[in-house]
Design an enzyme around this catalytic site. Sequence first.
Site, PDB file in Angstrom:
ATOM      1  N   ARG A 210     -10.336   8.380  10.397  1.00 21.11           N
ATOM      2  CA  ARG A 210      -9.632   7.663   9.328  1.00 21.11           C
ATOM      3  C   ARG A 210      -8.444   8.521   8.884  1.00 21.11           C
ATOM      4  O   ARG A 210      -8.302   9.652   9.295  1.00 21.11           O
ATOM      5  CB  ARG A 210     -10.575   7.430   8.126  1.00 21.11           C
ATOM      6  CG  ARG A 210     -11.766   6.520   8.363  1.00 21.11           C
ATOM      7  CD  ARG A 210     -11.422   5.046   8.357  1.00 21.11           C
ATOM      8  NE  ARG A 210     -10.615   4.638   7.218  1.00 21.11           N
ATOM      9  CZ  ARG A 210     -11.105   4.349   6.003  1.00 21.11           C
ATOM     10  NH1 ARG A 210     -12.393   4.426   5.768  1.00 21.11           N
ATOM     11  NH2 ARG A 210     -10.292   3.954   5.034  1.00 21.11           N
ATOM     12  N   GLY A 211      -7.635   7.957   8.004  1.00 18.00           N
ATOM     13  CA  GLY A 211      -6.517   8.713   7.451  1.00 18.00           C
ATOM     14  C   GLY A 211      -5.183   8.162   7.898  1.00 18.00           C
ATOM     15  O   GLY A 211      -5.094   7.270   8.749  1.00 18.00           O
TER      16      GLY A 211
ATOM     17  N   SER B 129       0.491   4.020   1.949  1.00 19.20           N
ATOM     18  CA  SER B 129       0.491   4.844   3.156  1.00 19.20           C
ATOM     19  C   SER B 129       1.911   4.929   3.728  1.00 19.20           C
ATOM     20  O   SER B 129       2.766   4.098   3.453  1.00 19.20           O
ATOM     21  CB  SER B 129      -0.452   4.259   4.212  1.00 19.20           C
ATOM     22  OG  SER B 129       0.109   3.091   4.782  1.00 19.20           O
TER      23      SER B 129
ATOM     24  N   THR C  12      -1.929  12.328   9.817  1.00 15.92           N
ATOM     25  CA  THR C  12      -3.195  13.079   9.772  1.00 15.92           C
ATOM     26  C   THR C  12      -3.943  12.921  11.086  1.00 15.92           C
ATOM     27  O   THR C  12      -4.481  13.893  11.645  1.00 15.92           O
ATOM     28  CB  THR C  12      -4.082  12.556   8.620  1.00 15.92           C
ATOM     29  OG1 THR C  12      -3.365  12.664   7.396  1.00 15.92           O
ATOM     30  CG2 THR C  12      -5.380  13.336   8.517  1.00 15.92           C
ATOM     31  N   ARG C  13      -3.981  11.703  11.606  1.00 13.07           N
ATOM     32  CA  ARG C  13      -4.702  11.448  12.858  1.00 13.07           C
ATOM     33  C   ARG C  13      -4.035  12.171  14.027  1.00 13.07           C
ATOM     34  O   ARG C  13      -4.714  12.753  14.883  1.00 13.07           O
ATOM     35  CB  ARG C  13      -4.749   9.940  13.130  1.00 13.07           C
ATOM     36  CG  ARG C  13      -5.470   9.160  12.045  1.00 13.07           C
ATOM     37  CD  ARG C  13      -5.583   7.683  12.419  1.00 13.07           C
ATOM     38  NE  ARG C  13      -5.963   6.867  11.261  1.00 13.07           N
ATOM     39  CZ  ARG C  13      -6.476   5.656  11.347  1.00 13.07           C
ATOM     40  NH1 ARG C  13      -6.694   5.101  12.523  1.00 13.07           N
ATOM     41  NH2 ARG C  13      -6.787   4.968  10.270  1.00 13.07           N
TER      42      ARG C  13
ATOM     43  N   LYS D 137      -2.857  -7.661  10.600  1.00 14.75           N
ATOM     44  CA  LYS D 137      -4.236  -7.468  11.071  1.00 14.75           C
ATOM     45  C   LYS D 137      -5.187  -7.126   9.921  1.00 14.75           C
ATOM     46  O   LYS D 137      -6.397  -7.193  10.096  1.00 14.75           O
ATOM     47  CB  LYS D 137      -4.293  -6.399  12.164  1.00 14.75           C
ATOM     48  CG  LYS D 137      -4.012  -4.982  11.727  1.00 14.75           C
ATOM     49  CD  LYS D 137      -4.190  -4.039  12.913  1.00 14.75           C
ATOM     50  CE  LYS D 137      -3.998  -2.587  12.498  1.00 14.75           C
ATOM     51  NZ  LYS D 137      -4.232  -1.648  13.603  1.00 14.75           N
ATOM     52  N   ASP D 138      -4.647  -6.766   8.745  1.00 20.00           N
ATOM     53  CA  ASP D 138      -5.490  -6.480   7.581  1.00 20.00           C
ATOM     54  C   ASP D 138      -5.784  -7.725   6.745  1.00 20.00           C
ATOM     55  O   ASP D 138      -6.580  -7.654   5.807  1.00 20.00           O
ATOM     56  CB  ASP D 138      -4.809  -5.442   6.670  1.00 20.00           C
ATOM     57  CG  ASP D 138      -4.710  -4.071   7.305  1.00 20.00           C
ATOM     58  OD1 ASP D 138      -5.545  -3.755   8.178  1.00 20.00           O
ATOM     59  OD2 ASP D 138      -3.783  -3.313   6.937  1.00 20.00           O
TER      60      ASP D 138
ATOM     61  N   LEU E 112     -14.087  -0.805  15.337  1.00 18.85           N
ATOM     62  CA  LEU E 112     -15.196  -1.239  16.188  1.00 18.85           C
ATOM     63  C   LEU E 112     -14.672  -2.004  17.402  1.00 18.85           C
ATOM     64  O   LEU E 112     -15.263  -1.950  18.479  1.00 18.85           O
ATOM     65  CB  LEU E 112     -16.161  -2.121  15.393  1.00 18.85           C
ATOM     66  CG  LEU E 112     -16.826  -1.473  14.168  1.00 18.85           C
ATOM     67  CD1 LEU E 112     -17.808  -2.446  13.520  1.00 18.85           C
ATOM     68  CD2 LEU E 112     -17.538  -0.175  14.535  1.00 18.85           C
ATOM     69  N   ARG E 113     -13.578  -2.724  17.230  1.00 20.79           N
ATOM     70  CA  ARG E 113     -12.961  -3.447  18.347  1.00 20.79           C
ATOM     71  C   ARG E 113     -12.529  -2.476  19.441  1.00 20.79           C
ATOM     72  O   ARG E 113     -12.801  -2.686  20.628  1.00 20.79           O
ATOM     73  CB  ARG E 113     -11.741  -4.235  17.828  1.00 20.79           C
ATOM     74  CG  ARG E 113     -10.901  -4.899  18.917  1.00 20.79           C
ATOM     75  CD  ARG E 113      -9.587  -5.414  18.360  1.00 20.79           C
ATOM     76  NE  ARG E 113      -8.741  -4.344  17.832  1.00 20.79           N
ATOM     77  CZ  ARG E 113      -7.950  -3.577  18.553  1.00 20.79           C
ATOM     78  NH1 ARG E 113      -7.881  -3.724  19.867  1.00 20.79           N
ATOM     79  NH2 ARG E 113      -7.212  -2.632  17.993  1.00 20.79           N
ATOM     80  N   ARG E 114     -11.862  -1.396  19.044  1.00 19.98           N
ATOM     81  CA  ARG E 114     -11.424  -0.407  20.032  1.00 19.98           C
ATOM     82  C   ARG E 114     -12.620   0.295  20.648  1.00 19.98           C
ATOM     83  O   ARG E 114     -12.660   0.529  21.857  1.00 19.98           O
ATOM     84  CB  ARG E 114     -10.474   0.608  19.384  1.00 19.98           C
ATOM     85  CG  ARG E 114      -9.118   0.009  19.034  1.00 19.98           C
ATOM     86  CD  ARG E 114      -8.220   0.983  18.297  1.00 19.98           C
ATOM     87  NE  ARG E 114      -6.922   0.374  17.995  1.00 19.98           N
ATOM     88  CZ  ARG E 114      -6.237   0.596  16.893  1.00 19.98           C
ATOM     89  NH1 ARG E 114      -6.706   1.432  15.973  1.00 19.98           N
ATOM     90  NH2 ARG E 114      -5.072   0.000  16.692  1.00 19.98           N
TER      91      ARG E 114
ATOM     92  N   CYS F 179     -11.982  -8.175   9.252  1.00 17.10           N
ATOM     93  CA  CYS F 179     -10.978  -7.419  10.001  1.00 17.10           C
ATOM     94  C   CYS F 179     -11.586  -6.242  10.754  1.00 17.10           C
ATOM     95  O   CYS F 179     -10.919  -5.618  11.554  1.00 17.10           O
ATOM     96  CB  CYS F 179      -9.916  -6.892   9.033  1.00 17.10           C
ATOM     97  SG  CYS F 179      -9.233  -8.168   7.979  1.00 17.10           S
TER      98      CYS F 179
ATOM     99  N   ARG G 141       0.857  -1.187   0.000  1.00 19.90           N
ATOM    100  CA  ARG G 141       0.000   0.000   0.000  1.00 19.90           C
ATOM    101  C   ARG G 141       0.894   1.239   0.000  1.00 19.90           C
ATOM    102  O   ARG G 141       2.083   1.163   0.282  1.00 19.90           O
ATOM    103  CB  ARG G 141      -0.893   0.027   1.236  1.00 19.90           C
ATOM    104  CG  ARG G 141      -1.941  -1.065   1.289  1.00 19.90           C
ATOM    105  CD  ARG G 141      -2.633  -1.086   2.649  1.00 19.90           C
ATOM    106  NE  ARG G 141      -3.256   0.195   2.963  1.00 19.90           N
ATOM    107  CZ  ARG G 141      -3.575   0.607   4.194  1.00 19.90           C
ATOM    108  NH1 ARG G 141      -3.303  -0.147   5.243  1.00 19.90           N
ATOM    109  NH2 ARG G 141      -4.162   1.777   4.388  1.00 19.90           N
TER     110      ARG G 141
ATOM    111  N   VAL H 220      -1.422   8.008   9.680  1.00 17.37           N
ATOM    112  CA  VAL H 220      -1.066   8.232  11.082  1.00 17.37           C
ATOM    113  C   VAL H 220      -0.785   9.707  11.342  1.00 17.37           C
ATOM    114  O   VAL H 220      -1.244  10.271  12.339  1.00 17.37           O
ATOM    115  CB  VAL H 220       0.153   7.372  11.472  1.00 17.37           C
ATOM    116  CG1 VAL H 220       0.592   7.667  12.900  1.00 17.37           C
ATOM    117  CG2 VAL H 220      -0.171   5.887  11.328  1.00 17.37           C
TER     118      VAL H 220
ATOM    119  N   THR I 185     -11.469   6.912  16.697  1.00 17.31           N
ATOM    120  CA  THR I 185     -10.990   5.622  16.218  1.00 17.31           C
ATOM    121  C   THR I 185     -11.915   5.168  15.091  1.00 17.31           C
ATOM    122  O   THR I 185     -13.089   5.516  15.075  1.00 17.31           O
ATOM    123  CB  THR I 185     -10.963   4.552  17.326  1.00 17.31           C
ATOM    124  OG1 THR I 185     -10.542   3.305  16.758  1.00 17.31           O
ATOM    125  CG2 THR I 185     -12.328   4.342  17.960  1.00 17.31           C
TER     126      THR I 185
END
Length: 316
Positions: free
Chosen positions: A155-156, A19, A160-161, A89-90, A136-138, A248, A17, A158, A133
């Site tokens: 979203r976005g 990112s 950006t967040r 995790k993806d 949904l897990r978090r 995921c 990817r 790291v 976040t």
Amino acid sequence: MNQTDSRARSTLIVGTRGSQLAIWQAEWVQRQLKALAPDISVILKRIQTSGDKIQDVPLAKIGGKGLFVKEIEEALLRQDIDLAVHSMKDVPSELPEGLEIVCVPEREDPRDALIAHEGHILATLPVGARVGTSSLRRQAQLLHARPDLEIAMLRGNVDTRLRKVREGHYDAIILAASGLKRLGWDQEVTEYLSVDVSVPAIGQGSLGLEGRKDDIWVRDLVGQFEHRSTRIAVTAERALLAGLEGGCQVPIAGYATIHGDTLTLVGLVASLDGKRYIRQVLSGPNGEAASIGTRVAEQLLDGGAKPILQEIYGMA
């Protein structure tokens, strides 16, 4: 050249990817490969995935399975690339026919990390604090610990967040500690959340290097930086995910630790509001990692996870 030919090749193309974190991970793999085989030209190829294209919708709403890997896997199958580097995790629990995870390197810190606007930890965030976040897990675990919090979509990339929390758009955000450490931003962390408070995502902190089953040359090459205990732990976690038929982006968590010859797996399914919270722990021999994962999934389903997951799949 036939891909099953195990003779050395002069070039290896790695798909990733685009990112910032994904590129860091792919460049790390590139460095390991160059150290092992200095004569090989290792080329990175950036591939935009469905998950990268859609930034304004929660991932669970657009179908969580394979959003960040599908296009990269298609490139592998077309032989446009020789190796894919994923955040584990993806990666869905089922891989396309003909592909396999050829290497699991050593895991980075698997925990979730809290970054708060005014240096708070989870316990000291003000009542009603806005926490960002996209997971949904978090969300489920945060609301279980702090039902008063307001969870807002985030979203976005790291950077950006991090900018959004610095600017006060959120009182706090939750990110994977592994990504922050890899990018050198761990000084931003105000609290590493204990796995008792926030069980990590399946495979969080680990990489999955995916290749074609018939490409023996690539498998033998990258297999040299395989980390056995990380592979065993991730095998248990991914068997748990498969047993729950989870994508995921659902509130499923699983984290395996290894002490000597014993593996211990914590599995969790929670409702989105955190009120229904089902957790199971099981230990057994390392060699039974997959069956331990399957058994924890069965225990969770028997313990009440099934209706929670059915509700969430129905909403998505």
